[in-house]
Scaffold this motif. Structure first.
Motif, PDB file in Angstrom:
ATOM      1  N   ARG A 138       0.790  -1.230   0.000  1.00 26.89           N
ATOM      2  CA  ARG A 138       0.000   0.000   0.000  1.00 26.89           C
ATOM      3  C   ARG A 138       0.824   1.283   0.000  1.00 26.89           C
ATOM      4  NH1 ARG A 138      -4.163  -1.063   4.823  1.00 26.89           N
ATOM      5  NH2 ARG A 138      -4.249   1.207   4.695  1.00 26.89           N
ATOM      6  N   ASN A 141       0.571   3.663  -3.018  1.00 20.50           N
ATOM      7  CA  ASN A 141      -0.740   4.145  -3.453  1.00 20.50           C
ATOM      8  C   ASN A 141      -0.758   5.666  -3.475  1.00 20.50           C
ATOM      9  OD1 ASN A 141      -1.848   1.593  -3.666  1.00 20.50           O
ATOM     10  ND2 ASN A 141      -2.758   1.624  -1.623  1.00 20.50           N
ATOM     11  N   GLN A 145      -6.270   7.151  -2.805  1.00 23.52           N
ATOM     12  CA  GLN A 145      -6.506   5.705  -2.705  1.00 23.52           C
ATOM     13  C   GLN A 145      -6.288   5.234  -1.277  1.00 23.52           C
ATOM     14  OE1 GLN A 145      -3.491   4.486  -5.609  1.00 23.52           O
ATOM     15  NE2 GLN A 145      -5.037   3.129  -6.508  1.00 23.52           N
ATOM     16  N   GLN A 148      -8.931   6.081   1.374  1.00 29.91           N
ATOM     17  CA  GLN A 148     -10.134   5.264   1.192  1.00 29.91           C
ATOM     18  C   GLN A 148      -9.914   3.832   1.697  1.00 29.91           C
ATOM     19  OE1 GLN A 148     -13.141   6.431   0.373  1.00 29.91           O
ATOM     20  NE2 GLN A 148     -12.131   8.414   0.429  1.00 29.91           N
TER      21      GLN A 148
END
Length: 166
Positions: A138, A141, A145, A148
């Protein structure tokens, strides 16, 4: 605590109860006002509906109520009100090898610098290695993004905490 007890406590007491599940003030206030709940399914549905209608400022407020994944000492210090639940949720980190903890600490810092909030993941049932893989997947990202994804993870955490509460 039973649902009946939750429905009948004072607003101040209910605030503290809901705050132990998610510390975003707007979410907590709206949950207090939604009482009484007819059953736990309605409570969970309302909790998610309210959460999904908040904005990123509220999400950031909720994230503030979490220690960094792997920072077990912080659980006892800064997050006394949620340390029992957060400690249990992060139990996979307590079994981690030192090298995993060190990598997690480094990535936590990079994540915080990149996004401005700590890495949020529903850690229940996950090993340290799984959480390390998640932060690695992650960290690149986009900020939009990631907020969220983190908000969805917070919703999972809140759901689990509400289930444990009742």
């Amino acid at each position: 605590m039973t649902l009946s007890e939750l429905n009948s406590v004072t607003p101040e007491q209910a605030y503290k109860v809901f705050e132990s599940c998610c510390c975003a003030p707007n979410w907590v206030n709206k949950m207090v006002k939604k009482r009484p709940f007819t059953n736990t399914l309605v409570l969970q549905e309302q909790a998610l509906r309210i959460w999904n209608n908040l904005d990123h400022v509220d999400y950031l407020a909720a994230f503030e109520g979490h220690p960094q994944i792997g920072d077990l000492s912080t659980l006892q210090k800064k997050y006394a009100s949620t340390s029992d639940t957060a400690g249990h949720e992060q139990s996979g980190m307590s079994l981690a090898q030192q090298s995993t903890l060190e990598k997690m600490a480094l990535l936590n810092q990079q994540y915080l610098e990149r996004f401005g909030f700590i890495f949020i993941v529903c850690a229940s049932g996950k090993s340290a290695e799984q959480m390390l893989e998640l932060i690695q997947s992650r960290i690149n990202n986009s900020p939009q993004q990631e907020i969220q994804i983190a908000a969805r993870e917070q919703a999972k955490i809140t759901k689990l905490r509400l289930e444990k509460l009742l």
